[in-house]
Design an enzyme around this catalytic site. Structure first.
Site, PDB file in Angstrom:
ATOM      1  N   GLU A 147       0.804  -1.232   0.000  1.00 14.60           N
ATOM      2  CA  GLU A 147       0.000   0.000   0.000  1.00 14.60           C
ATOM      3  C   GLU A 147       0.837   1.281   0.000  1.00 14.60           C
ATOM      4  O   GLU A 147       0.691   2.126   0.881  1.00 14.60           O
ATOM      5  CB  GLU A 147      -0.974  -0.024   1.188  1.00 14.60           C
ATOM      6  N   ASN A 198       1.922  -5.154  -3.074  1.00 11.73           N
ATOM      7  CA  ASN A 198       0.490  -5.400  -2.925  1.00 11.73           C
ATOM      8  C   ASN A 198      -0.230  -4.075  -2.692  1.00 11.73           C
ATOM      9  O   ASN A 198       0.324  -3.171  -2.051  1.00 11.73           O
ATOM     10  CB  ASN A 198       0.322  -6.324  -1.696  1.00 11.73           C
ATOM     11  N   HIS A 203     -10.649  -5.726  -2.544  1.00  6.45           N
ATOM     12  CA  HIS A 203     -11.734  -5.496  -1.588  1.00  6.45           C
ATOM     13  C   HIS A 203     -12.831  -4.776  -2.365  1.00  6.45           C
ATOM     14  O   HIS A 203     -12.736  -3.578  -2.620  1.00  6.45           O
ATOM     15  CB  HIS A 203     -11.244  -4.640  -0.412  1.00  6.45           C
ATOM     16  N   GLU A 242      -6.655 -10.435  -1.476  1.00  9.97           N
ATOM     17  CA  GLU A 242      -7.503 -10.163  -0.299  1.00  9.97           C
ATOM     18  C   GLU A 242      -8.965 -10.024  -0.714  1.00  9.97           C
ATOM     19  O   GLU A 242      -9.659  -9.090  -0.293  1.00  9.97           O
ATOM     20  CB  GLU A 242      -7.038  -8.883   0.415  1.00  9.97           C
ATOM     21  N   ASP A 268     -12.767  -9.830  -1.100  1.00  4.57           N
ATOM     22  CA  ASP A 268     -14.098  -9.885  -0.484  1.00  4.57           C
ATOM     23  C   ASP A 268     -15.005  -8.929  -1.246  1.00  4.57           C
ATOM     24  O   ASP A 268     -14.530  -8.028  -1.926  1.00  4.57           O
ATOM     25  CB  ASP A 268     -14.093  -9.627   1.038  1.00  4.57           C
TER      26      ASP A 268
END
Ligand code: G2I
Length: 491
Positions: free
Chosen positions: A177, A218, A254, A282, A284
Site C-alpha cells: 500500500e 500489494n 476489496h 484479499e 471480499d
C-alpha cells in the site's frame, strides 16, 4: 522455523509456477522462461472436485484464505480453513505491530501457529507483510530516527522476520500500500526518510534473507486500470528495469457489490505481460446488510467473474479470500452497515458465492449454475430431474425485429417478495445486448444477466416487474429465463 515443507506443499496444491524468478530484466518480449507450467494432477479433466482447493488445483491455481490466529480454537473455523483452502495468509500475525510492538521483544506465537497450521494441512503460506505504513509499532512510527538509523531498523526487521521463516513462505508481500488514490507515492515514515528508494531496498533485503520466496508488492483499489494502478505499473516497470528482485503484484480486490471493474482482467494481464506473477490477494465483496437472496446471487456472480478473470490470465497463480466467514470479517467494524462479504455466512454455512467459486474453478460438477442452456443446471428446461418451476412466471416477447436487430420486452411475475433480483437467459450464439431499460445488463458468452435498478429492486409477493433491451440479433424464440437462479415457468 525451517519446516522445509514448501516443495511438497506446492506439489500437493498443484499451484507451482516453474522456472526461475521472473525478476531482473524481464520484459513483454521475455516471457517464455516464466510461463506458468501447471503440474499434471490425477484428477485433472474431471469435474468431481468438491473442495475449493481440489478444484483450484485442477486449474493449477491456489485458493487461499486470510487466517485469523484468534479463531484457531474454533473447530468449525479450522475445519473449513484447513479443508477448503490450499494457501493461508496471516490476517494480522505477521505484521510488524504484531511481531515487535516493543523494540527487540518478539512475539512469534501467532505467526508460528500459522506456519504450523499450514504445515499440518499441506498449505502454502503467503507472508503478509514486511514494510507497510499501517499497523506499525509506535516506536517505529514515532521514533524520529535519522534515515541511517531507520534504514538499519528496516533491514534488521526484514532480515529477522524473512530469515526466521525462510523455507516456510511461498510468497511475501514485501511492500504494501505505497500509493495514494491518484497514483502518487503515499506519505509515510518510510517515504519521508527515503523517497521511493525504500521499495527497491526492501525487495533486495528480502531476497537476501529468503532467496526462495517469491516477492510481491500489494495494494488496494488497483484492481482495474485507473490512476492508482497506473502508478503501480510505472513503479514495477522501473523496478524491473533496475534489476530489482520483484516477482509479482498482489491485487487486494476489496470489492463492493455491483462494482466489478470492467478492466479487471485487462489490468491483471498488463502486469502479467511484464513477466510478473499476479495474485488476487484479499478478495471480499461487501454489500449493505442484512443481505438477501437477490444480492447474494449477484455477489456469487461477481465472485465468479473475479475467479474467471484470474483463470483467463496464465500468470495469475491464485486467489485468496480475505477471511473465511462473514462472522470473522474486518468489514462491519470499518464500514458500519456493510458486510456479508465472504464465502461463508455468520453460521459458517456456504453461501451462493461459495458454489460460484467452486464452479468457476471447475469443481462441483456445474461450471455455471446460472446458465439456462447448460443441461446439468438445475434451471435447465430440458432436464427432467429439475424441480418443477413455480416461483416465477415469465413472458419474453420480441416486439420488433429486423435483419441484424430486435427489441425484446420481458415481464416476470414472482410468487415471493423480492428485495433485489437477477434474471438470466441465453441469446442465440454470438448475439449481444446493445442497450436496454429498467435493468442493468451484463453478458458472459451468450448468457445475459439483467439485474434490478434502484426503482424496481423491491417487488411484492405476486407482483410483476418488467425490463426490455435491444440486441444485434434478429427474430428469435423465447429462451428459458431464471430468476435469482431458479427457472421460471412461461406464461
Ligand atoms: O483493512 C483490510 C486489509 C487491507 N489490506 C491490508 C490488510 O492487512 C488489511 O487487513 C486488515 C485486517 O483484516 C484487520 O483485522 O488490517 C486491519 C488493520 O489495518 C486489521 O484490523 C486490526 C484492528 O484495526 C486492530 O484494532 C486489531 O488489534 O486488527 C487488529 C488485530 O485483531
Amino acid at each position: 522455523m525451517r519446516l522445509a515443507r514448501r516443495a511438497a506443499v506446492a506439489i500437493a496444491a498443484g499451484a507451482l509456477l516453474s522456472g526461475t524468478a521472473a525478476y531482473g530484466t524481464a520484459s513483454a518480449g521475455d516471457t517464455a522462461s516464466a510461463t506458468a507450467q501447471h503440474l499434471p494432477q490425477p484428477w485433472a479433466g474431471t469435474s468431481q472436485a468438491d473442495t475449493l482447493r481440489d478444484a483450484a488445483a485442477t486449474q493449477g491455481r491456489f485458493v487461499g484464505t486470510a487466517l485469523n490466529d484468534g479463531l484457531l480454537n474454533n473447530p468449525t473455523y479450522t475445519a473449513i480453513a484447513g479443508g477448503e483452502f490450499s494457501s493461508v495468509t496471516a490476517e494480522n500475525a505477521m505484521k510488524w505491530g504484531s511481531l515487535e510492538s516493543t523494540r527487540g521483544q518478539y512475539n512469534w506465537g501467532g505467526a508460528d501457529r500459522l506456519v504450523e497450521f499450514a504445515d499440518r494441512h499441506g498449505q502454502q503460506v503467503y507472508g503478509h507483510t514486511l514494510v507497510w505504513h499501517s499497523q506499525l509499532p509506535g516506536w517505529v512510527e514515532n521514533g524520529n530516527f535519522s534515515p541511517t538509523e531507520l534504514r538499519g531498523i528496516v533491514d534488521n526487521h526484514i532480515a529477522t522476520v524473512a530469515g526466521r521463516y525462510a523455507g516456510d513462505i511461498d510468497r511475501w508481500d514485501v511492500v504494501n500500500e505505497v500509493f495514494n488514490e491518484d497514483g502518487t507515492f503515499r506519505d509515510s515514515v518510510f517515504s519521508r526518510a527515503f523517497g521511493e528508494s525504500f521499495v527497491a531496498d526492501a525487495f533486495r533485503a528480502t531476497r537476501a534473507a529468503d532467496p526462495d520466496a517469491r516477492l510481491f508488492i500489494n495494494d488496494y483499489n488497483t484492481d482495474g486500470i485507473n490512476a492508482k494502478s497506473d502508478g503501480m505499473y510505472r513503479l514495477v516497470s522501473s523496478l524491473l528495469d533496475a534489476g530489482v528482485p520483484i516477482d509479482g503484484v498482489g491485487f487486494q480486490s476489496h470489492m463492493i457489490l455491483g462494482q466489478m471493474p470492467a478492466s479487471y482482467q485487462a489490468n491483471l494481464q498488463r502486469f502479467a505481460d511484464l513477466g510478473l506473477e499476479v495474485v488476487i490477494t484479499e478478495l471480499d465483496i461487501r454489500m449493505n446488510t442484512p443481505s438477501d437472496a437477490g444480492r447474494l446471487a449477484q455477489q456469487a456472480e461477481q465472485y465468479r467473474q473475479v475467479v474467471q478473470a484470474c483463470l483467463n490470465v496464465d500468470r495469475c497463480s491464485g486467489v485468496t479470500m480475505w477471511g473465511v466467514s462473514d462472522r470473522d470479517s474486518w468489514i462491519p467494524g470499518v464500514f458500519p452497515g456493510e458486510g456479508a462479504a465472504n464465502l461463508y455466512d455468520e453460521d459458517y454455512r456456504p453461501k451462493p458465492a461459495y458454489g460460484a467459486v467452486l464452479a468457476a474453478f471447475g469443481g462441483g460438477g456445474d461450471p455455471d449454475p446460472t446458465d439456462p442452456t447448460d443441461p446439468t443446471d438445475p434451471s435447465d428446461p430440458t432436464d427432467p430431474t429439475d424441480p418443477a418451476p413455480g416461483g416465477c412466471t415469465v413472458s419474453y416477447r420480441v416486439t420488433s425485429a429486423w435483419p441484424g436487430g430486435s427489441v425484446v420486452e420481458v415481464g416476470v411475475t414472482t410468487a415471493t417478495a423480492l428485495d433485489g433480483w437477477q434474471a438470466t437467459f441465453a441469446l442465440p450464439a454470438g448475439a449481444r445486448v446493445t442497450g436496454g431499460w429498467n435493468a442493468t445488463f451484463s453478458q458472459s458468452g451468450s448468457t445475459v444477466t439483467a439485474a434490478n435498478v434502484a426503482h424496481n429492486r423491491a417487488v411484492g409477493a405476486g407482483g410483476t416487474f418488467g425490463f426490455g433491451f435491444q440486441s444485434d440479433t434478429g427474430a428469435h424464440g423465447a429462451p428459458a429465463v431464471s430468476l435469482n437462479g431458479e427457472r421460471c415457468a412461461t406464461g
